[in-house]
Write a protein that holds these residues in place. Structure first.
Motif, short mmCIF file in Angstrom:
data_model
loop_
_atom_site.label_atom_id
_atom_site.label_comp_id
_atom_site.label_asym_id
_atom_site.label_seq_id
_atom_site.Cartn_x
_atom_site.Cartn_y
_atom_site.Cartn_z
N LEU A 1 2.04 -0.92 1.98
CA LEU A 1 1.39 -2.22 1.98
C LEU A 1 2.44 -3.31 2.16
O LEU A 1 3.61 -3.13 1.81
N VAL A 2 2.03 -4.44 2.71
CA VAL A 2 2.94 -5.58 2.86
C VAL A 2 3.06 -6.28 1.51
O VAL A 2 2.07 -6.81 0.99
N ALA A 3 4.26 -6.25 0.94
CA ALA A 3 4.45 -6.72 -0.44
C ALA A 3 4.08 -8.18 -0.63
O ALA A 3 3.62 -8.58 -1.71
N SER A 4 4.27 -9.01 0.41
CA SER A 4 4.01 -10.44 0.29
C SER A 4 2.57 -10.80 0.61
O SER A 4 2.20 -11.98 0.58
N PHE A 5 1.74 -9.82 0.92
CA PHE A 5 0.32 -10.05 1.21
C PHE A 5 -0.53 -9.59 0.04
O PHE A 5 -0.22 -8.61 -0.64
N THR A 6 -1.62 -10.31 -0.20
CA THR A 6 -2.59 -9.86 -1.19
C THR A 6 -3.33 -8.63 -0.66
O THR A 6 -3.21 -8.26 0.51
N ALA A 7 -4.11 -8.02 -1.54
CA ALA A 7 -4.93 -6.87 -1.11
C ALA A 7 -5.83 -7.25 0.05
O ALA A 7 -5.93 -6.53 1.05
N LEU A 8 -6.46 -8.42 -0.04
CA LEU A 8 -7.34 -8.89 1.02
C LEU A 8 -6.57 -9.08 2.32
O LEU A 8 -7.03 -8.65 3.40
N GLU A 9 -5.39 -9.70 2.24
CA GLU A 9 -4.60 -9.96 3.45
C GLU A 9 -4.10 -8.66 4.08
O GLU A 9 -4.01 -8.55 5.30
N ASN A 10 -3.77 -7.66 3.24
CA ASN A 10 -3.34 -6.38 3.78
C ASN A 10 -4.45 -5.72 4.59
O ASN A 10 -4.18 -5.11 5.63
N GLY B 1 -7.21 -10.90 -4.65
CA GLY B 1 -6.05 -11.78 -4.63
C GLY B 1 -4.81 -11.19 -5.26
O GLY B 1 -3.79 -11.87 -5.39
N HIS B 2 -4.85 -9.91 -5.62
CA HIS B 2 -3.70 -9.27 -6.24
C HIS B 2 -2.70 -8.79 -5.18
O HIS B 2 -3.09 -8.30 -4.13
N PHE B 3 -1.42 -8.92 -5.51
CA PHE B 3 -0.37 -8.40 -4.65
C PHE B 3 -0.10 -6.94 -5.01
O PHE B 3 -0.44 -6.50 -6.12
N PRO B 4 0.49 -6.15 -4.10
CA PRO B 4 0.73 -4.73 -4.39
C PRO B 4 1.43 -4.48 -5.72
O PRO B 4 1.09 -3.53 -6.43
N ALA C 1 -4.91 0.87 0.79
CA ALA C 1 -4.48 1.53 2.02
C ALA C 1 -5.65 2.22 2.72
O ALA C 1 -5.75 2.19 3.96
N LEU C 2 -6.55 2.82 1.96
CA LEU C 2 -7.73 3.45 2.55
C LEU C 2 -8.64 2.40 3.18
O LEU C 2 -9.16 2.59 4.29
N ALA C 3 -8.83 1.29 2.47
CA ALA C 3 -9.65 0.21 3.03
C ALA C 3 -9.04 -0.32 4.32
O ALA C 3 -9.74 -0.57 5.31
N ARG C 4 -7.73 -0.48 4.33
CA ARG C 4 -7.03 -0.95 5.52
C ARG C 4 -7.17 0.04 6.67
O ARG C 4 -7.35 -0.34 7.83
N ALA C 5 -7.09 1.33 6.37
CA ALA C 5 -7.15 2.35 7.41
C ALA C 5 -8.53 2.47 8.03
O ALA C 5 -8.67 2.68 9.24
N ALA D 1 -14.49 -11.51 5.85
CA ALA D 1 -15.72 -10.88 5.36
C ALA D 1 -15.66 -9.36 5.46
O ALA D 1 -16.07 -8.65 4.55
N VAL D 2 -15.14 -8.86 6.58
CA VAL D 2 -15.05 -7.42 6.77
C VAL D 2 -14.08 -6.80 5.77
O VAL D 2 -14.37 -5.77 5.15
N ALA D 3 -12.93 -7.45 5.58
CA ALA D 3 -11.95 -6.94 4.62
C ALA D 3 -12.49 -6.99 3.20
O ALA D 3 -12.29 -6.04 2.41
#
Length: 232
Positions: free
Chosen positions: A107-116, A147-150, A162-166, A131-133
């Motif tokens: 995951l990108v450490a500087s991105f929130t869960a939503l941003e990842n 809004g949580h970071f990794p 990571a599963l949501a991102r994939a 909305a999709v994320a």
């Protein structure tokens, strides 16, 4: 079901591997990592690749994803022969059709869960990425962690991101490299269950490299590597 170390070709295969070998040159000469690998997968199939450390599993996964090139043989993915594609074309193919899940989450450490989760959607040009994320994170049980970071998430929660991102881009193929390798038994079981649920829901062809016998046993197809070769 174990694949036999013989040629396995299919007319409509989504992944086709024909007599693939991979060698590298080191201080002591040529080292053959993979030797005469043959198998094919149809759409929606689920394959586990197993073997001890150093057997060539991750190398094979990298070749299937077009992240590396074969020394000899042929790999076709979604009808595209990788030998005919340059690095940029393989990258476009991955962006359009492939998802990844890694042992170390990546995951990108500087991105929130939503941003990842938004990141691959934006790269693919999907509308309404937020909305999709958001919907995908709700789907994996992290609606309260947008809004949580990794660093603020547990290992199990990071792998759910990571599963949501994939899966958010609805890939045709998902490659998972030891997806439960960094998790305790409880989290590993939960992540494995979620992985297979999403796989069924999205109709994705799933290729998993794993040491986890429970994870491998849940795949209808399985191949084992030893010394870079397929074994029964």
């Amino acid at each position: 079901m174990s694949a036999k170390p013989t040629t396995d070709t299919r007319q409509n295969a989504i992944i086709e591997v024909v007599r693939v070998s991979k060698s590298v040159t080191g201080p002591q000469g040529e080292l053959r990592i993979l030797d005469d690998i043959n198998f094919a997968l149809d759409a929606r199939e689920r394959l586990a690749i197993t073997g001890v450390s150093g057997s060539g599993k991750s190398t094979l996964l990298g070749l299937l994803a077009g992240l590396d090139t074969v020394t000899s043989g042929r790999i076709c993915v979604l009808g595209h022969d990788f030998a005919r594609l340059d690095e940029d074309a393989r990258a476009r193919l991955r962006r359009a059709h492939v998802g990844f899940v890694f042992q170390a989450f990546h995951l990108v450490a500087s991105f929130t869960a939503l941003e990842n989760v938004m990141l691959p959607l934006e790269l693919k040009g999907v509308r309404d990425t937020t909305a999709v994320a958001h919907e995908m994170l709700e789907r994996v049980g992290l609606g309260a962690r947008l809004g949580h970071f990794p660093r603020q998430l547990s290992g199990g929660e990071q792998q759910r991101v990571a599963l949501a991102r994939a899966f958010c881009t609805r890939p045709d193929i998902l490659f998972a490299d030891e997806p439960t390798g960094n998790l305790d038994a409880s989290n590993a079981a939960a992540v494995a269950e979620l992985l297979f649920e999403l796989n069924e829901e999205f109709g994705t062809t799933l290729v998993i490299v794993t040491h986890d016998e429970r994870l491998a046993g849940a795949c209808p197809r399985r191949i084992a590597l030893a010394g870079g070769r397929l074994v029964d």
